[in-house]
Design a protein around this motif. Structure first.
Motif, mmCIF file in Angstrom:
data_model
loop_
_atom_site.group_PDB
_atom_site.id
_atom_site.type_symbol
_atom_site.label_atom_id
_atom_site.label_comp_id
_atom_site.label_asym_id
_atom_site.label_seq_id
_atom_site.Cartn_x
_atom_site.Cartn_y
_atom_site.Cartn_z
ATOM 1 N N SER A 204 0.933 -0.888 0.062
ATOM 2 C CA SER A 204 -0.073 0.171 -0.146
ATOM 3 C C SER A 204 0.885 1.461 0.329
ATOM 4 C CB SER A 204 -0.641 0.496 1.148
ATOM 5 O OG SER A 204 -0.297 0.384 2.376
ATOM 6 N N VAL A 205 2.203 0.701 0.117
ATOM 7 C CA VAL A 205 3.020 2.514 0.420
ATOM 8 C C VAL A 205 3.079 2.858 -1.706
ATOM 9 C CG1 VAL A 205 5.243 2.834 0.562
ATOM 10 C CG2 VAL A 205 4.465 1.250 1.998
ATOM 11 N N LYS A 206 3.007 4.175 -0.888
ATOM 12 C CA LYS A 206 3.208 4.952 -2.624
ATOM 13 C C LYS A 206 4.692 5.232 -2.811
ATOM 14 C CE LYS A 206 -1.645 5.380 -1.782
ATOM 15 N NZ LYS A 206 -1.764 5.055 -0.956
ATOM 16 N N ASP A 207 5.078 5.559 -2.176
ATOM 17 C CA ASP A 207 6.414 6.026 -2.370
ATOM 18 C C ASP A 207 7.056 5.316 -3.065
ATOM 19 O OD1 ASP A 207 8.448 8.265 -2.358
ATOM 20 O OD2 ASP A 207 9.773 6.376 -1.894
ATOM 21 N N ALA A 208 7.695 4.811 -4.199
ATOM 22 C CA ALA A 208 8.458 3.651 -4.321
ATOM 23 C C ALA A 208 9.833 3.057 -3.767
ATOM 24 C CB ALA A 208 8.871 3.728 -6.367
ATOM 25 N N GLY A 209 10.302 4.500 -3.625
ATOM 26 C CA GLY A 209 11.765 4.313 -2.745
ATOM 27 C C GLY A 209 11.911 3.958 -1.865
ATOM 28 N N HIS A 210 10.906 4.189 -0.477
ATOM 29 C CA HIS A 210 10.245 3.525 0.084
ATOM 30 C C HIS A 210 9.724 2.605 0.438
ATOM 31 C CE1 HIS A 210 9.993 3.677 4.883
ATOM 32 N NE2 HIS A 210 8.391 4.090 4.241
ATOM 33 N N CYS A 211 9.119 1.976 -0.916
ATOM 34 C CA CYS A 211 8.402 0.517 -0.471
ATOM 35 C C CYS A 211 9.283 -0.224 -0.856
ATOM 36 C CB CYS A 211 7.303 0.531 -1.910
ATOM 37 S SG CYS A 211 7.071 -0.969 -2.240
ATOM 38 N N LEU A 212 10.827 0.125 -1.904
ATOM 39 C CA LEU A 212 11.758 -0.827 -2.239
ATOM 40 C C LEU A 212 12.436 -1.636 -1.249
ATOM 41 C CD1 LEU A 212 12.507 0.023 -5.829
ATOM 42 C CD2 LEU A 212 11.415 -2.155 -5.179
ATOM 43 N N GLU A 213 13.228 -0.312 0.242
ATOM 44 C CA GLU A 213 13.483 0.025 0.745
ATOM 45 C C GLU A 213 13.004 -0.951 1.434
ATOM 46 O OE1 GLU A 213 14.031 4.228 2.306
ATOM 47 O OE2 GLU A 213 15.502 4.333 0.996
ATOM 48 N N LEU A 214 11.233 -0.863 2.231
ATOM 49 C CA LEU A 214 10.691 -1.991 2.570
ATOM 50 C C LEU A 214 10.858 -3.657 2.380
ATOM 51 C CD1 LEU A 214 8.221 0.449 3.658
ATOM 52 C CD2 LEU A 214 10.053 0.003 5.621
ATOM 53 N N MET A 215 10.735 -3.476 1.169
ATOM 54 C CA MET A 215 10.844 -5.453 0.598
ATOM 55 C C MET A 215 12.189 -5.295 1.557
ATOM 56 S SD MET A 215 8.685 -4.672 -2.885
ATOM 57 C CE MET A 215 9.369 -6.593 -3.591
ATOM 58 N N ASP A 216 12.900 -4.860 0.582
ATOM 59 C CA ASP A 216 14.521 -5.372 1.090
ATOM 60 C C ASP A 216 15.007 -5.595 2.326
ATOM 61 O OD1 ASP A 216 17.026 -6.021 -0.547
ATOM 62 O OD2 ASP A 216 18.050 -4.164 0.448
ATOM 63 N N ALA A 217 14.356 -5.077 3.181
ATOM 64 C CA ALA A 217 14.307 -5.521 4.513
ATOM 65 C C ALA A 217 13.493 -6.206 4.696
ATOM 66 C CB ALA A 217 13.948 -3.838 5.421
ATOM 67 N N PHE A 218 12.101 -7.260 3.680
ATOM 68 C CA PHE A 218 11.879 -7.660 4.789
ATOM 69 C C PHE A 218 12.222 -9.261 4.078
ATOM 70 C CE2 PHE A 218 7.234 -9.357 4.106
ATOM 71 C CZ PHE A 218 6.826 -10.067 5.005
ATOM 72 N N LEU A 219 11.913 -8.957 3.179
ATOM 73 C CA LEU A 219 12.810 -10.571 2.070
ATOM 74 C C LEU A 219 13.331 -11.400 2.979
ATOM 75 C CD1 LEU A 219 12.631 -9.127 -1.890
ATOM 76 C CD2 LEU A 219 11.079 -10.184 -0.743
ATOM 77 N N PRO A 220 14.643 -11.393 3.430
ATOM 78 C CA PRO A 220 15.370 -11.628 4.594
ATOM 79 C C PRO A 220 14.487 -12.854 5.186
ATOM 80 C CG PRO A 220 16.416 -10.016 4.192
ATOM 81 C CD PRO A 220 14.611 -9.900 3.788
ATOM 82 N N TYR A 221 13.092 -12.328 5.696
ATOM 83 C CA TYR A 221 12.589 -13.005 6.632
ATOM 84 C C TYR A 221 11.567 -14.110 5.593
ATOM 85 C CZ TYR A 221 15.261 -9.935 9.885
ATOM 86 O OH TYR A 221 16.610 -9.287 10.469
ATOM 87 N N VAL A 222 11.213 -14.023 4.761
ATOM 88 C CA VAL A 222 9.904 -14.636 4.391
ATOM 89 C C VAL A 222 10.107 -16.233 3.694
ATOM 90 C CG1 VAL A 222 8.476 -14.357 2.212
ATOM 91 C CG2 VAL A 222 9.418 -12.478 2.730
ATOM 92 N N ASP A 223 9.163 -17.119 4.290
ATOM 93 C CA ASP A 223 9.691 -18.266 3.712
ATOM 94 C C ASP A 223 8.563 -18.564 3.724
ATOM 95 O OD1 ASP A 223 7.600 -17.676 6.123
ATOM 96 O OD2 ASP A 223 8.983 -18.504 7.832
ATOM 97 N N ASN A 224 7.653 -18.539 3.357
ATOM 98 C CA ASN A 224 6.261 -19.342 1.760
ATOM 99 C C ASN A 224 5.896 -18.267 0.305
ATOM 100 O OD1 ASN A 224 3.845 -17.457 2.745
ATOM 101 N ND2 ASN A 224 4.919 -16.957 4.524
#
Length: 229
Positions: A79-99
């Motif tokens: 739901s994040v509107k800013d692409a740069g912020h969104c990608l930073e959040l994705m990059d921080a989250f992805l190592p913890y995604v397990d499914n």
């Protein structure tokens, strides 16, 4: 505290029957981590959480204790509107995604506005040793780069991936089946020349044949390209 409030709300929305269903659907996740909240309820809750001043506290609380919190996290990021912020959040989250369900729930519309920046992250993610980080990279190429921003180089990039992970290979097959539907002439040589491993090659053909976006003539031709053991 925001974490406790969110967790309390998730348990209020718990559906035991759905918990059992989810446990079968995402076998890589410990069933004890699954509360059992249905997707529409998660999406609704994510909209509320995204508006909170302390949403960053929830997003920083990694790894999350529950699968349902991971799903909430994915929906909030989307739901994040800013692409740069969104990608930073994705990059921080992805190592913890397990499914696969959580990885496939990452679908931020804002990334359409900054595809060059997205490509720089895709280039990093696609080289990752983490199954679901790599899966997301392929998913992003499939979602954002098979139409106006298509480049044959992306087909080559995905075709070179070799993995023993089912969820990576299934996404490669999904990518190539979609590419056949959208960019048939550029994509079919990869099937004709057997540029994918045998399992992924045959799964690509299967998914393409099941697609309503591929012509009957194309389907019949693709069936002749199936590889035997």
């Amino acid at each position: 505290m925001v974490i406790d409030e969110i967790r309390e709300e998730l348990f209020k929305l718990q559906d035991p029957g759905y918990q059992e269903f989810q446990s079968r659907s995402v076998p890589s996740v410990d069933p004890a981590r699954i509360i059992g909240v249905r997707v529409p309820e998660l999406r609704k809750l994510a909209k509320t959480i995204a508006q909170r001043d302390d949403v960053s506290v929830f997003l920083a609380d990694l790894p999350h204790k529950y699968y349902d919190e991971d799903m909430l996290h994915a929906y909030v990021i989307s739901s994040v509107k800013d692409a740069g912020h969104c990608l930073e959040l994705m990059d921080a989250f992805l190592p913890y995604v397990d499914n696969w369900a959580t990885s496939d729930s990452l679908s931020p519309k804002c990334l359409r506005k900054n595809k060059q920046l997205l490509l720089s992250y895709i280039d990093k993610w696609i080289e990752s040793d983490l199954t679901y980080t790599k899966r997301v990279a392929i998913d992003m190429l499939m979602t954002f780069f098979l139409d106006d921003d298509f480049d044959k180089a992306y087909l080559s990039k995905v075709s070179k991936i070799r993995s023993d992970e089912y969820y990576v290979n299934m996404m490669i097959a999904w990518y190539f089946a979609t590419a056949l539907a959208k960019q048939y002439e550029a994509t079919v040589p990869y099937i004709e020349k057997c540029r994918l491993d045998r399992w992924t090659h045959n799964k690509t053909i299967q998914k393409a044949v099941e697609s309503y976006r591929i012509t009957p003539e194309q389907k019949e031709y693709l069936k002749t390209l199936r590889r035997k053991a």
